[in-house]
Design an enzyme around this catalytic site. Structure first.
Site, mmCIF file in Angstrom:
data_model
loop_
_atom_site.group_PDB
_atom_site.id
_atom_site.type_symbol
_atom_site.label_atom_id
_atom_site.label_comp_id
_atom_site.label_asym_id
_atom_site.label_seq_id
_atom_site.Cartn_x
_atom_site.Cartn_y
_atom_site.Cartn_z
ATOM 1 N N HIS A 70 -34.215 8.153 -24.814
ATOM 2 C CA HIS A 70 -34.751 9.492 -25.462
ATOM 3 C C HIS A 70 -34.097 9.845 -26.760
ATOM 4 C CE1 HIS A 70 -31.469 10.471 -22.653
ATOM 5 N NE2 HIS A 70 -31.338 11.496 -23.583
ATOM 6 N N ASP A 120 -36.184 20.345 -24.393
ATOM 7 C CA ASP A 120 -35.193 20.131 -23.551
ATOM 8 C C ASP A 120 -34.760 21.542 -22.670
ATOM 9 O OD1 ASP A 120 -32.457 18.186 -24.001
ATOM 10 O OD2 ASP A 120 -32.188 20.047 -23.070
ATOM 11 N N ILE A 121 -34.516 21.183 -21.481
ATOM 12 C CA ILE A 121 -34.040 22.564 -20.746
ATOM 13 C C ILE A 121 -32.871 23.251 -21.278
ATOM 14 C CG2 ILE A 121 -32.762 21.334 -18.997
ATOM 15 C CD1 ILE A 121 -34.506 22.424 -16.637
ATOM 16 N N ASN A 160 -27.895 9.843 -28.163
ATOM 17 C CA ASN A 160 -26.569 9.603 -27.316
ATOM 18 C C ASN A 160 -26.566 8.066 -26.661
ATOM 19 O OD1 ASN A 160 -25.410 12.020 -28.012
ATOM 20 N ND2 ASN A 160 -26.531 13.121 -26.363
HETATM 21 P P1 5GP Z 1 -28.494 13.126 -22.658
HETATM 22 O O1 5GP Z 1 -27.066 13.822 -22.541
HETATM 23 O O2 5GP Z 1 -28.750 11.786 -21.873
HETATM 24 O O3 5GP Z 1 -28.316 12.421 -24.437
HETATM 25 O O4 5GP Z 1 -29.746 13.999 -22.768
HETATM 26 C C1 5GP Z 1 -30.398 14.218 -21.556
HETATM 27 C C2 5GP Z 1 -30.986 15.601 -21.820
HETATM 28 O O5 5GP Z 1 -31.895 15.980 -20.722
HETATM 29 C C3 5GP Z 1 -30.132 17.087 -21.935
HETATM 30 O O6 5GP Z 1 -30.155 17.470 -23.059
HETATM 31 C C4 5GP Z 1 -30.719 17.787 -20.792
HETATM 32 O O7 5GP Z 1 -30.566 19.154 -21.191
HETATM 33 C C5 5GP Z 1 -32.083 17.268 -20.911
HETATM 34 N N1 5GP Z 1 -32.559 17.391 -19.276
HETATM 35 C C6 5GP Z 1 -32.093 17.132 -18.042
HETATM 36 N N2 5GP Z 1 -32.474 17.448 -17.097
HETATM 37 C C7 5GP Z 1 -33.736 17.905 -17.861
HETATM 38 C C8 5GP Z 1 -34.919 18.392 -16.958
HETATM 39 O O8 5GP Z 1 -35.189 18.519 -15.765
HETATM 40 N N3 5GP Z 1 -35.969 18.948 -17.829
HETATM 41 C C9 5GP Z 1 -35.713 19.004 -19.135
HETATM 42 N N4 5GP Z 1 -36.851 19.440 -19.879
HETATM 43 N N5 5GP Z 1 -34.727 18.573 -19.784
HETATM 44 C C10 5GP Z 1 -33.696 17.911 -19.075
#
Ligand code: 5GP
Length: 115
Positions: free
Chosen positions: A100, A31-32, A87
């Site tokens: 994911h 995760d970034i 989520n």
């Molecule tokens: P959500 O909020 O949908 O459950 O999780 C999305 C996740 O994707 C977040 O934790 C966010 O940090 C990660 N994320 C979003 N954009 C990128 C990216 O460009 N690269 C990586 N490695 N993670 C990302």
């Protein structure tokens, strides 16, 4: 057709990302914005399913494969114990609508998220 998701763009190499493991159908991406010592996203290569409820209904075997890869990554990069988080919906914090799982491991503190 809608735009490919950020995860699909990373998988195809269009944008950079740290892919730490993969199988034929699933990959694991650091995760970034890590929220734990180990914070990896486990993602199906298909973006057919928006969230875990669609995935569970549509391809439960693929969901089981995600859990298997989560376990493998947590074993290889931490002590094998992990928190698995989906989520589901914007109100619950979902921002990417390509299903994911967040795999959180390492020192998470003693307290569980609930209870
Ligand atoms: P959500 O909020 O949908 O459950 O999780 C999305 C996740 O994707 C977040 O934790 C966010 O940090 C990660 N994320 C979003 N954009 C990128 C990216 O460009 N690269 C990586 N490695 N993670 C990302």
């Amino acid at each position: 057709m809608s735009e490919p998701s950020v995860f699909t763009r990373i998988l195809s190499g269009e944008i950079p990302g740290d892919i730490v493991a993969e199988t034929d159908r699933v990959f694991a991406l650091t995760d970034i914005h890590p929220q734990a010592p180990l914070h990896v996203l486990v993602i199906p290569k298909t973006e057919e399913f928006r969230d875990v409820t669609e995935l569970a209904a549509g391809d439960p075997t693929l969901l089981a494969e995600m859990v298997g890869l989560a376990r493998e990554v947590a074993t290889r990069h931490a002590d094998g114990e992990f928190r698995l988080l989906f989520n589901t919906g914007p109100g619950a914090g979902q921002t990417v609508f390509h299903v994911h799982a967040h795999v959180l491991a390492g020192d998470l503190g003693e307290k569980s998220l609930v209870g």
